[in-house]
Design a protein around this motif. Sequence first.
Motif, PDB file in Angstrom:
ATOM      1  N   LEU A  87      -2.570  -2.077   7.793  1.00  0.00           N
ATOM      2  CA  LEU A  87      -2.542  -1.435   6.479  1.00  0.00           C
ATOM      3  C   LEU A  87      -1.582  -0.246   6.484  1.00  0.00           C
ATOM      4  CD1 LEU A  87      -6.354  -1.558   5.673  1.00  0.00           C
ATOM      5  CD2 LEU A  87      -4.579  -2.817   4.458  1.00  0.00           C
ATOM      6  N   LEU A  88      -1.582   0.523   7.557  1.00  0.00           N
ATOM      7  CA  LEU A  88      -0.698   1.687   7.631  1.00  0.00           C
ATOM      8  C   LEU A  88       0.762   1.268   7.789  1.00  0.00           C
ATOM      9  CD1 LEU A  88      -2.796   4.152   9.819  1.00  0.00           C
ATOM     10  CD2 LEU A  88      -2.450   4.172   7.345  1.00  0.00           C
ATOM     11  N   ARG A  89       1.012   0.164   8.486  1.00  0.00           N
ATOM     12  CA  ARG A  89       2.389  -0.326   8.578  1.00  0.00           C
ATOM     13  C   ARG A  89       2.889  -0.815   7.221  1.00  0.00           C
ATOM     14  NH1 ARG A  89       0.630  -2.368  13.701  1.00  0.00           N
ATOM     15  NH2 ARG A  89       0.055  -4.341  12.734  1.00  0.00           N
ATOM     16  N   ALA A  90       1.989  -1.447   6.465  1.00  0.00           N
ATOM     17  CA  ALA A  90       2.376  -1.976   5.159  1.00  0.00           C
ATOM     18  C   ALA A  90       2.536  -0.882   4.110  1.00  0.00           C
ATOM     19  CB  ALA A  90       1.331  -2.999   4.688  1.00  0.00           C
ATOM     20  N   GLN A  91       1.940   0.293   4.355  1.00  0.00           N
ATOM     21  CA  GLN A  91       1.983   1.405   3.397  1.00  0.00           C
ATOM     22  C   GLN A  91       2.518   2.634   4.128  1.00  0.00           C
ATOM     23  OE1 GLN A  91       1.037   0.528   0.363  1.00  0.00           O
ATOM     24  NE2 GLN A  91       1.374   2.472  -0.653  1.00  0.00           N
ATOM     25  N   PRO A  92       3.823   2.680   4.382  1.00  0.00           N
ATOM     26  CA  PRO A  92       4.381   3.711   5.277  1.00  0.00           C
ATOM     27  C   PRO A  92       4.266   5.133   4.766  1.00  0.00           C
ATOM     28  CG  PRO A  92       6.129   2.410   4.262  1.00  0.00           C
ATOM     29  CD  PRO A  92       4.852   1.718   3.947  1.00  0.00           C
ATOM     30  N   ASP A  93       3.994   5.333   3.474  1.00  0.00           N
ATOM     31  CA  ASP A  93       3.839   6.689   2.952  1.00  0.00           C
ATOM     32  C   ASP A  93       2.372   7.105   2.821  1.00  0.00           C
ATOM     33  OD1 ASP A  93       6.607   7.021   2.681  1.00  0.00           O
ATOM     34  OD2 ASP A  93       6.602   6.035   0.720  1.00  0.00           O
ATOM     35  N   ALA A  94       1.477   6.223   3.195  1.00  0.00           N
ATOM     36  CA  ALA A  94       0.047   6.510   3.027  1.00  0.00           C
ATOM     37  C   ALA A  94      -0.422   7.587   3.995  1.00  0.00           C
ATOM     38  CB  ALA A  94      -0.773   5.245   3.236  1.00  0.00           C
ATOM     39  N   ARG A  95      -1.287   8.459   3.492  1.00  0.00           N
ATOM     40  CA  ARG A  95      -2.010   9.409   4.328  1.00  0.00           C
ATOM     41  C   ARG A  95      -3.438   8.878   4.478  1.00  0.00           C
ATOM     42  NH1 ARG A  95       2.452  10.194   4.926  1.00  0.00           N
ATOM     43  NH2 ARG A  95       3.661  12.126   4.811  1.00  0.00           N
ATOM     44  N   THR A  96      -4.055   9.218   5.606  1.00  0.00           N
ATOM     45  CA  THR A  96      -5.309   8.560   5.967  1.00  0.00           C
ATOM     46  C   THR A  96      -6.330   9.550   6.489  1.00  0.00           C
ATOM     47  OG1 THR A  96      -4.123   6.534   6.560  1.00  0.00           O
ATOM     48  CG2 THR A  96      -6.320   6.800   7.457  1.00  0.00           C
ATOM     49  N   VAL A  97      -7.566   9.349   6.054  1.00  0.00           N
ATOM     50  CA  VAL A  97      -8.694  10.085   6.611  1.00  0.00           C
ATOM     51  C   VAL A  97      -9.587   9.106   7.358  1.00  0.00           C
ATOM     52  CG1 VAL A  97     -10.874  11.215   6.032  1.00  0.00           C
ATOM     53  CG2 VAL A  97      -8.756  12.026   5.019  1.00  0.00           C
TER      54      VAL A  97
END
Length: 264
Positions: A87-97
């Motif tokens: 999911l993080l590779r597919a959404q490279p601008d995403a921030r995550t908690v």
Amino acid sequence: MKVEVLPLHFIFHTAFCRSTLLARALNIPGISLGMSEPGIIASLASGGAKAEPLIAPLLQLLGRKRPGIDAVFVKPTNHANRLIPALLRAQPDARTVLMTNPVSPFLQSVRKRGLMGHRWGRRLYLEMQSYAGIDLGMSPEEQFSMTDLQAAGLAWLLNQNYFTRLAASPFKERIRTLDGDYFNENRGETILALLGLGGIALDDRGKRELAGNPAFADHSKLGSPIVPTKVDKSTHQEIAQVEQWLDLIAEQVGMKIPIRQTLL
């Protein structure tokens, strides 16, 4: 046809740590949209490797542009945690908690759900061992002999180790960790920090909107008024024994539990 998208961020969790409440609280009119456990991500997780090419286009649909909204925060089911890197590779601008809490309230929640909660805890342990397992030196007979709360506790421990590895991975600049109990005691401060992580700064109107958030009035999963529940003495004793056992395992494998909070 190209889909116009908003910034999309994630809340991953270890279950029973108030992540649903956080997702609901991020439904702030004119500011952000919080999604709690969209079924499509659960389907992606159950679809295995064949479903992974669908991740990027489906995230585009989840993050599609909506009038008056600056960002989308998605909280997948914890059963989709194995998809976090994809999911993080597919959404490279995403921030995550990465959201969690101590093992005691986690196990209390398992116990409160009776037979189905105990079954869920055992299944979660098997699930976690399949993609984030640790060699604990236990024979099949020893694993079968564990109590339900021991199995659920080990699932929690494996999640802690998995989140610890993610927080030190190449994604680390995009990841923060959050203690669910801290959030419950510091709700406004936590939401402001999470919005800030997503690039959103609230003005005075937004802060007033946040202060009156209706998400905090009712039970986040059941929708009814919150009623405190009591835990009997024997359950307290059993959970304390499991907690001590997990501490010994964590010490043996060099793990610090629970994972340290970094969002605030």
